[in-house]
Scaffold this active site. Sequence first.
Site, PDB file in Angstrom:
ATOM      1  N   LYS A 245      94.611 120.975 100.605  1.00 29.92           N
ATOM      2  CA  LYS A 245      93.800 120.701  99.408  1.00 29.92           C
ATOM      3  C   LYS A 245      94.636 120.407  98.162  1.00 29.92           C
ATOM      4  O   LYS A 245      95.832 120.676  98.098  1.00 29.92           O
ATOM      5  CB  LYS A 245      92.828 121.856  99.160  1.00 29.92           C
ATOM      6  CG  LYS A 245      91.682 121.829 100.169  1.00 29.92           C
ATOM      7  CD  LYS A 245      90.462 122.558  99.699  1.00 29.92           C
ATOM      8  CE  LYS A 245      89.289 122.272 100.626  1.00 29.92           C
ATOM      9  NZ  LYS A 245      88.121 123.100 100.316  1.00 29.92           N
ATOM     10  N   ARG A 279      89.626 127.379 108.367  1.00 27.77           N
ATOM     11  CA  ARG A 279      89.166 126.007 108.638  1.00 27.77           C
ATOM     12  C   ARG A 279      90.295 125.046 108.279  1.00 27.77           C
ATOM     13  O   ARG A 279      90.691 124.941 107.112  1.00 27.77           O
ATOM     14  CB  ARG A 279      87.907 125.715 107.814  1.00 27.77           C
ATOM     15  CG  ARG A 279      87.308 124.344 108.023  1.00 27.77           C
ATOM     16  CD  ARG A 279      86.064 124.168 107.146  1.00 27.77           C
ATOM     17  NE  ARG A 279      85.448 122.869 107.342  1.00 27.77           N
ATOM     18  CZ  ARG A 279      85.795 121.762 106.683  1.00 27.77           C
ATOM     19  NH1 ARG A 279      86.777 121.815 105.774  1.00 27.77           N
ATOM     20  NH2 ARG A 279      85.182 120.615 106.921  1.00 27.77           N
TER      21      ARG A 279
END
Length: 308
Positions: A245, A279
């Site tokens: 991210k 995840r």
Amino acid sequence: MQYPLKYRGEALRPAPFYVWGIVNTTPDSFYDGGCYEKVDHAVAHARLLWEQGAAILDIGGASSRPGAQDVSSLEEWQRIAPVISAVQEFSARQKSTADKIRTDIVPLQFAEKPLISIDTWRAEVAEKALEKRVEIINDISAFAWEPKLLDVVADYKPMYVLMHCQGRPQTMQDTPAYTDVVQEVYAFFEEKMNMLVQKGLPEENIILDFGIGFGKSLEHNLALLQNIAFFESLKRPLLLGLSQKSMFGHLLGQDKQERSISTQVCTALAMEKGICHHRVHEAAQTVETLALTYAVQNIKAEHTGKNR
């Protein structure tokens, strides 16, 4: 945080950690958009993640990256439906990275088939997936954008990921603001969990997700990661979604293709703090990271200085 998890009355297989492999069938996801847009490519990628040790495959047909545009529920469903059907035909794993791990030290017990999670906030898509016996609904909206989703999950009783998001993908990163992000996310979880339980979804079906990068600045993300233990009183497992991210770009100046090591370091630190659901885009590396972290955390007393 190891708390009981169930779906349709069945208990989730116990394990020291759970890797959720990301299968994006979209043209515009932030990290791998367009790579698995074709059904055969998405299925091959899902199989690879499964072979590498992902216990859960999280299939998404609509991007939720900052600035992403909506697609129709029909288009979203058409992207994911054939992938769901193919994944449901997967059989037991062949030899994989995970098979090299010492299971006498890290007690991995792989299931015969992957569990399937659908990354959607749409009630219609969720209901169609649940009719196909999908086990998990991963909802970034906390049923706020389509309130009917609350009825759907209460009726079918899957595992349900309750995620915090301030705003919607189109604008959520414009000006995220909190007085106290930790307290506010905690209160959000309490309120939404109460609504789910009152509607009929058992509490033991609920997984919580901070929503790293969803309406949060770098400082907000770090504050949540620093305060994982604060959420233990909710007695629900946390799912962490920080793979590749932008927080790593903001902090370390890394492009999206340079964030693998940062992702693995953060994953290990999060597991040390009690998070066992992760995840990720890279299953093999994450299984190795979590296995090593578990082994170091749980080394037997006879191999330490405790008995000397």
